[in-house]
Write a protein that holds these residues in place. Structure first.
Motif, PDB file in Angstrom:
ATOM      1  N   GLY A 133       0.972  -1.223  -0.293  1.00 46.01           N
ATOM      2  CA  GLY A 133      -0.433   0.484   0.039  1.00 46.01           C
ATOM      3  C   GLY A 133       0.536   1.405   0.326  1.00 46.01           C
ATOM      4  N   ASN A 134       2.207   1.809   0.721  1.00 47.05           N
ATOM      5  CA  ASN A 134       2.403   2.519   0.771  1.00 47.05           C
ATOM      6  C   ASN A 134       4.157   2.300  -1.106  1.00 47.05           C
ATOM      7  OD1 ASN A 134       3.721   4.534   2.111  1.00 47.05           O
ATOM      8  ND2 ASN A 134       5.638   3.389   3.258  1.00 47.05           N
ATOM      9  N   TYR A 135       3.624   1.889  -0.907  1.00 46.06           N
ATOM     10  CA  TYR A 135       4.333   0.807  -2.185  1.00 46.06           C
ATOM     11  C   TYR A 135       3.603   2.503  -3.216  1.00 46.06           C
ATOM     12  CZ  TYR A 135       6.805   0.142  -7.014  1.00 46.06           C
ATOM     13  OH  TYR A 135       7.143  -0.692  -8.318  1.00 46.06           O
ATOM     14  N   MET A 136       2.511   1.486  -3.861  1.00 46.40           N
ATOM     15  CA  MET A 136       1.625   2.159  -4.247  1.00 46.40           C
ATOM     16  C   MET A 136       1.294   3.393  -4.387  1.00 46.40           C
ATOM     17  SD  MET A 136       0.933  -0.039  -6.925  1.00 46.40           S
ATOM     18  CE  MET A 136      -0.112  -0.145  -7.547  1.00 46.40           C
ATOM     19  N   GLY A 137       1.249   3.954  -3.017  1.00 46.64           N
ATOM     20  CA  GLY A 137       0.918   5.606  -3.009  1.00 46.64           C
ATOM     21  C   GLY A 137       2.836   6.013  -3.195  1.00 46.64           C
ATOM     22  N   HIS A 138       3.498   5.187  -2.539  1.00 47.33           N
ATOM     23  CA  HIS A 138       4.865   6.688  -3.461  1.00 47.33           C
ATOM     24  C   HIS A 138       4.669   6.298  -4.896  1.00 47.33           C
ATOM     25  CE1 HIS A 138       6.945   7.976  -0.001  1.00 47.33           C
ATOM     26  NE2 HIS A 138       6.561   6.244   0.414  1.00 47.33           N
ATOM     27  N   MET A 139       4.650   5.018  -5.945  1.00 39.05           N
ATOM     28  CA  MET A 139       4.514   5.266  -7.464  1.00 39.05           C
ATOM     29  C   MET A 139       3.143   6.240  -8.199  1.00 39.05           C
ATOM     30  SD  MET A 139       6.721   3.572  -7.996  1.00 39.05           S
ATOM     31  CE  MET A 139       6.510   3.826  -9.961  1.00 39.05           C
ATOM     32  N   ALA A 140       2.277   6.286  -6.885  1.00 39.98           N
ATOM     33  CA  ALA A 140       0.841   7.368  -7.102  1.00 39.98           C
ATOM     34  C   ALA A 140       1.431   8.193  -7.585  1.00 39.98           C
ATOM     35  CB  ALA A 140      -0.089   6.938  -6.628  1.00 39.98           C
ATOM     36  N   MET A 141       1.631   9.199  -6.440  1.00 37.28           N
ATOM     37  CA  MET A 141       2.835  10.502  -6.324  1.00 37.28           C
ATOM     38  C   MET A 141       3.674  10.835  -7.124  1.00 37.28           C
ATOM     39  SD  MET A 141       4.432  12.036  -2.419  1.00 37.28           S
ATOM     40  CE  MET A 141       4.369  11.191  -1.373  1.00 37.28           C
ATOM     41  N   ALA A 142       4.039   9.947  -7.673  1.00 37.82           N
ATOM     42  CA  ALA A 142       5.722   9.517  -8.841  1.00 37.82           C
ATOM     43  C   ALA A 142       4.538  10.067  -9.786  1.00 37.82           C
ATOM     44  CB  ALA A 142       6.325   8.620  -8.648  1.00 37.82           C
ATOM     45  N   LEU A 143       4.010   9.238 -10.125  1.00 42.53           N
ATOM     46  CA  LEU A 143       2.738   9.633 -11.652  1.00 42.53           C
ATOM     47  C   LEU A 143       2.207  10.545 -11.283  1.00 42.53           C
ATOM     48  CD1 LEU A 143       2.349   5.956 -12.042  1.00 42.53           C
ATOM     49  CD2 LEU A 143       3.214   7.084 -13.745  1.00 42.53           C
ATOM     50  N   GLY A 144       1.997  11.543 -10.396  1.00 36.51           N
ATOM     51  CA  GLY A 144       1.385  12.720 -10.423  1.00 36.51           C
ATOM     52  C   GLY A 144       2.031  13.897 -10.326  1.00 36.51           C
ATOM     53  N   LYS A 145       3.528  13.829 -10.284  1.00 34.74           N
ATOM     54  CA  LYS A 145       4.516  14.846 -10.482  1.00 34.74           C
ATOM     55  C   LYS A 145       4.617  15.093 -11.988  1.00 34.74           C
ATOM     56  CE  LYS A 145       6.589  15.190  -6.110  1.00 34.74           C
ATOM     57  NZ  LYS A 145       7.353  14.857  -4.865  1.00 34.74           N
ATOM     58  N   LEU A 146       4.914  13.310 -12.610  1.00 38.00           N
ATOM     59  CA  LEU A 146       5.128  13.153 -14.343  1.00 38.00           C
ATOM     60  C   LEU A 146       4.000  13.495 -14.825  1.00 38.00           C
ATOM     61  CD1 LEU A 146       7.631  11.951 -15.210  1.00 38.00           C
ATOM     62  CD2 LEU A 146       6.184   9.872 -15.574  1.00 38.00           C
ATOM     63  N   SER A 147       2.559  13.399 -14.295  1.00 38.06           N
ATOM     64  CA  SER A 147       1.994  14.041 -15.106  1.00 38.06           C
ATOM     65  C   SER A 147       1.833  15.803 -15.244  1.00 38.06           C
ATOM     66  CB  SER A 147       0.407  14.184 -14.246  1.00 38.06           C
ATOM     67  OG  SER A 147       0.278  15.138 -13.541  1.00 38.06           O
ATOM     68  N   ASN A 148       2.254  16.734 -14.582  1.00 38.57           N
ATOM     69  CA  ASN A 148       2.696  17.717 -14.556  1.00 38.57           C
ATOM     70  C   ASN A 148       4.419  18.580 -15.747  1.00 38.57           C
ATOM     71  OD1 ASN A 148       1.717  18.861 -12.253  1.00 38.57           O
ATOM     72  ND2 ASN A 148       3.810  18.917 -11.027  1.00 38.57           N
ATOM     73  N   LEU A 149       4.784  16.960 -16.582  1.00 38.37           N
ATOM     74  CA  LEU A 149       5.446  17.319 -17.676  1.00 38.37           C
ATOM     75  C   LEU A 149       4.703  17.554 -18.837  1.00 38.37           C
ATOM     76  CD1 LEU A 149       7.953  16.529 -19.030  1.00 38.37           C
ATOM     77  CD2 LEU A 149       7.693  14.227 -19.041  1.00 38.37           C
ATOM     78  N   GLU A 150       3.037  17.491 -18.980  1.00 36.46           N
ATOM     79  CA  GLU A 150       2.395  18.229 -19.600  1.00 36.46           C
ATOM     80  C   GLU A 150       2.119  20.195 -19.800  1.00 36.46           C
ATOM     81  OE1 GLU A 150      -2.138  18.834 -20.791  1.00 36.46           O
ATOM     82  OE2 GLU A 150      -1.453  16.172 -19.051  1.00 36.46           O
TER      83      GLU A 150
END
Length: 169
Positions: free
Chosen positions: A146-163
């Motif tokens: 669960g913690n892993y998935m939370g961090h990955m979701a946070m990383a993907l959220g930051k990556l969406s800033n690339l747009e």
């Protein structure tokens, strides 16, 4: 979809360039040249709209540059294409220019450099933030999924800033 639209855009771009060259060769009036230049500018606005839609759909496809022409890929490969550099290349080709035109072009080059620097700094901060998130100690602990998935979701959220960066660029 973007690749097909970009190919269509390139074909039209060649037509616009030929129209502009023909207008210059036949010494059209300033008013007639202005019409051709305005059409070229509108055409380039269409490209930016196409890229904005593509950035929303798949920003990675857009930033990899596989859709670009070989010359565009060469500029991207050499450290990223910067409009201020293009102005440096074009300026000697734009003779004769009035003093007011030279001042305007130099002002455009300076504002382009400032915008490029701001984007570069923002992108560097995004890279650092993403690296920090991915490399965080708790992300490496696979025991807590669960913690892993939370961090990955946070990383993907930051990556969406690339747009956003692509749209600004």
């Amino acid at each position: 979809m973007f690749d097909m639209e970009y190919a269509r855009w390139l074909d039209e771009s060649h037509r616009h360039i030929n129209d502009l060259r023909g207008g210059l060769a036949t010494h059209l009036s300033d008013g007639d040249l202005r019409i051709i230049v305005d059409e070229c500018l509108t055409h380039h606005d269409e490209l930016f709209q196409l890229k904005a839609v593509a950035a929303k759909a798949d920003v990675f496809h857009l930033i990899t540059g596989l859709w670009a022409t070989p010359a565009e890929r060469c500029f991207l490969w050499m450290g990223g294409f910067k409009p201020s550099e293009l102005i440096k290349i074009l300026l000697p080709q734009l003779d004769p220019l009035t003093e007011q035109q030279i001042v305007g072009i130099c002002s455009l080059q300076q504002s382009s450099q400032q915008a490029e620097e701001a984007l570069s700094q923002g992108l560097e901060q995004l890279h650092q933030s993403l690296a920090d998130t991915v490399a965080s100690e708790s992300l490496c602990e696979v025991t807590d999924m669960g913690n892993y998935m939370g961090h990955m979701a946070m990383a993907l959220g930051k990556l969406s800033n690339l747009e956003g960066f692509v749209r600004q660029a």
